[in-house]
Motif scaffolding. Sequence first.
Motif, PDB file in Angstrom:
ATOM      1  N   GLU A 197       0.826  -1.203   0.000  1.00  0.00           N
ATOM      2  CA  GLU A 197       0.000   0.000   0.000  1.00  0.00           C
ATOM      3  C   GLU A 197       0.868   1.265   0.000  1.00  0.00           C
ATOM      4  O   GLU A 197       0.563   2.243  -0.681  1.00  0.00           O
ATOM      5  CB  GLU A 197      -0.935  -0.003   1.201  1.00  0.00           C
ATOM      6  N   GLU A 198       1.949   1.237   0.778  1.00  0.00           N
ATOM      7  CA  GLU A 198       2.866   2.379   0.796  1.00  0.00           C
ATOM      8  C   GLU A 198       3.561   2.537  -0.559  1.00  0.00           C
ATOM      9  O   GLU A 198       3.826   3.651  -0.993  1.00  0.00           O
ATOM     10  CB  GLU A 198       3.917   2.207   1.895  1.00  0.00           C
ATOM     11  N   GLN A 199       3.859   1.416  -1.217  1.00  0.00           N
ATOM     12  CA  GLN A 199       4.486   1.469  -2.538  1.00  0.00           C
ATOM     13  C   GLN A 199       3.563   2.146  -3.542  1.00  0.00           C
ATOM     14  O   GLN A 199       4.005   2.980  -4.330  1.00  0.00           O
ATOM     15  CB  GLN A 199       4.833   0.064  -3.033  1.00  0.00           C
ATOM     16  N   LEU A 200       2.281   1.799  -3.488  1.00  0.00           N
ATOM     17  CA  LEU A 200       1.297   2.415  -4.378  1.00  0.00           C
ATOM     18  C   LEU A 200       1.195   3.916  -4.093  1.00  0.00           C
ATOM     19  O   LEU A 200       1.195   4.735  -5.014  1.00  0.00           O
ATOM     20  CB  LEU A 200      -0.066   1.744  -4.201  1.00  0.00           C
ATOM     21  N   LYS A 201       1.149   4.258  -2.819  1.00  0.00           N
ATOM     22  CA  LYS A 201       1.050   5.661  -2.415  1.00  0.00           C
ATOM     23  C   LYS A 201       2.258   6.456  -2.921  1.00  0.00           C
ATOM     24  O   LYS A 201       2.108   7.545  -3.484  1.00  0.00           O
ATOM     25  CB  LYS A 201       0.967   5.723  -0.885  1.00  0.00           C
ATOM     26  N   PHE A 202       3.447   5.908  -2.750  1.00  0.00           N
ATOM     27  CA  PHE A 202       4.652   6.604  -3.187  1.00  0.00           C
ATOM     28  C   PHE A 202       4.727   6.673  -4.702  1.00  0.00           C
ATOM     29  O   PHE A 202       5.145   7.696  -5.263  1.00  0.00           O
ATOM     30  CB  PHE A 202       5.904   5.928  -2.614  1.00  0.00           C
ATOM     31  N   GLU A 203       4.302   5.619  -5.374  1.00  0.00           N
ATOM     32  CA  GLU A 203       4.289   5.609  -6.842  1.00  0.00           C
ATOM     33  C   GLU A 203       3.399   6.738  -7.377  1.00  0.00           C
ATOM     34  O   GLU A 203       3.783   7.456  -8.302  1.00  0.00           O
ATOM     35  CB  GLU A 203       3.763   4.253  -7.322  1.00  0.00           C
ATOM     36  N   ILE A 204       2.238   6.901  -6.781  1.00  0.00           N
ATOM     37  CA  ILE A 204       1.328   7.969  -7.204  1.00  0.00           C
ATOM     38  C   ILE A 204       1.922   9.340  -6.881  1.00  0.00           C
ATOM     39  O   ILE A 204       1.831  10.264  -7.691  1.00  0.00           O
ATOM     40  CB  ILE A 204      -0.061   7.775  -6.566  1.00  0.00           C
ATOM     41  N   GLY A 217      -7.299  10.169  -3.572  1.00  0.00           N
ATOM     42  CA  GLY A 217      -8.284   9.936  -4.616  1.00  0.00           C
ATOM     43  C   GLY A 217      -7.767   9.008  -5.697  1.00  0.00           C
ATOM     44  O   GLY A 217      -8.481   8.123  -6.171  1.00  0.00           O
ATOM     45  N   LEU A 218      -6.508   9.186  -6.069  1.00  0.00           N
ATOM     46  CA  LEU A 218      -5.913   8.330  -7.101  1.00  0.00           C
ATOM     47  C   LEU A 218      -5.675   6.901  -6.588  1.00  0.00           C
ATOM     48  O   LEU A 218      -5.787   5.940  -7.352  1.00  0.00           O
ATOM     49  CB  LEU A 218      -4.621   8.942  -7.636  1.00  0.00           C
ATOM     50  N   ILE A 219      -5.367   6.776  -5.295  1.00  0.00           N
ATOM     51  CA  ILE A 219      -5.224   5.441  -4.706  1.00  0.00           C
ATOM     52  C   ILE A 219      -6.559   4.708  -4.797  1.00  0.00           C
ATOM     53  O   ILE A 219      -6.626   3.549  -5.211  1.00  0.00           O
ATOM     54  CB  ILE A 219      -4.747   5.518  -3.241  1.00  0.00           C
ATOM     55  N   THR A 220      -7.638   5.391  -4.427  1.00  0.00           N
ATOM     56  CA  THR A 220      -8.969   4.799  -4.475  1.00  0.00           C
ATOM     57  C   THR A 220      -9.329   4.396  -5.899  1.00  0.00           C
ATOM     58  O   THR A 220      -9.828   3.290  -6.146  1.00  0.00           O
ATOM     59  CB  THR A 220     -10.016   5.782  -3.923  1.00  0.00           C
ATOM     60  N   LYS A 221      -9.072   5.283  -6.839  1.00  0.00           N
ATOM     61  CA  LYS A 221      -9.374   4.998  -8.246  1.00  0.00           C
ATOM     62  C   LYS A 221      -8.597   3.769  -8.729  1.00  0.00           C
ATOM     63  O   LYS A 221      -9.149   2.882  -9.386  1.00  0.00           O
ATOM     64  CB  LYS A 221      -9.014   6.220  -9.093  1.00  0.00           C
ATOM     65  N   ARG A 222      -7.317   3.720  -8.399  1.00  0.00           N
ATOM     66  CA  ARG A 222      -6.477   2.616  -8.858  1.00  0.00           C
ATOM     67  C   ARG A 222      -6.903   1.295  -8.220  1.00  0.00           C
ATOM     68  O   ARG A 222      -6.909   0.248  -8.875  1.00  0.00           O
ATOM     69  CB  ARG A 222      -5.011   2.916  -8.542  1.00  0.00           C
ATOM     70  N   LYS A 223      -7.294   1.328  -6.935  1.00  0.00           N
ATOM     71  CA  LYS A 223      -7.752   0.107  -6.266  1.00  0.00           C
ATOM     72  C   LYS A 223      -9.035  -0.411  -6.913  1.00  0.00           C
ATOM     73  O   LYS A 223      -9.206  -1.617  -7.088  1.00  0.00           O
ATOM     74  CB  LYS A 223      -7.981   0.352  -4.778  1.00  0.00           C
ATOM     75  N   LEU A 265       5.677  14.670  -6.663  1.00  0.00           N
ATOM     76  CA  LEU A 265       5.850  14.956  -5.239  1.00  0.00           C
ATOM     77  C   LEU A 265       6.830  14.000  -4.563  1.00  0.00           C
ATOM     78  O   LEU A 265       7.038  14.093  -3.351  1.00  0.00           O
ATOM     79  CB  LEU A 265       4.488  14.873  -4.533  1.00  0.00           C
ATOM     80  N   GLY A 266       7.429  13.109  -5.323  1.00  0.00           N
ATOM     81  CA  GLY A 266       8.331  12.113  -4.752  1.00  0.00           C
ATOM     82  C   GLY A 266       9.512  12.717  -4.013  1.00  0.00           C
ATOM     83  O   GLY A 266       9.837  12.307  -2.902  1.00  0.00           O
ATOM     84  N   ALA A 267      10.151  13.704  -4.598  1.00  0.00           N
ATOM     85  CA  ALA A 267      11.314  14.330  -3.964  1.00  0.00           C
ATOM     86  C   ALA A 267      10.924  15.037  -2.668  1.00  0.00           C
ATOM     87  O   ALA A 267      11.646  14.967  -1.669  1.00  0.00           O
ATOM     88  CB  ALA A 267      11.963  15.321  -4.922  1.00  0.00           C
ATOM     89  N   LYS A 268       9.774  15.692  -2.690  1.00  0.00           N
ATOM     90  CA  LYS A 268       9.299  16.403  -1.497  1.00  0.00           C
ATOM     91  C   LYS A 268       9.044  15.425  -0.349  1.00  0.00           C
ATOM     92  O   LYS A 268       9.401  15.697   0.798  1.00  0.00           O
ATOM     93  CB  LYS A 268       8.016  17.160  -1.841  1.00  0.00           C
ATOM     94  N   VAL A 269       8.475  14.269  -0.670  1.00  0.00           N
ATOM     95  CA  VAL A 269       8.202  13.254   0.344  1.00  0.00           C
ATOM     96  C   VAL A 269       9.503  12.678   0.889  1.00  0.00           C
ATOM     97  O   VAL A 269       9.654  12.494   2.099  1.00  0.00           O
ATOM     98  CB  VAL A 269       7.301  12.139  -0.230  1.00  0.00           C
TER      99      VAL A 269
END
Length: 75
Positions: free
Chosen positions: A19-26, A54-60, A32-36
């Motif tokens: 789940e964290e991988q999906l979140k970071f991928e999005i 929202g994108l996590i929900t859509k992708r799931k 926003l990867g560098a900021k995170v």
Amino acid sequence: MPKNKKTKKPFDINNMTPEEQLKFEIAEELGLGAKVLENGWRSLTSKESGRIGGLITKRKREMQKEAAGQNTDSV
């Protein structure tokens, strides 16, 4: 000592749950990867966090539809 104070866990890119991988991928897709990586998830604005959620929900949902489609095809 304050109660319920959240301790800041270091962000480990090599040790993430699926789940964290999906979140970071999005987050990376949104630029926003560098900021995170630099400042952690708390550095994101509510708008940025909401967009990721929202994108996590859509992708799931898409993954569930694909899985359901594959199950009916094999029967």
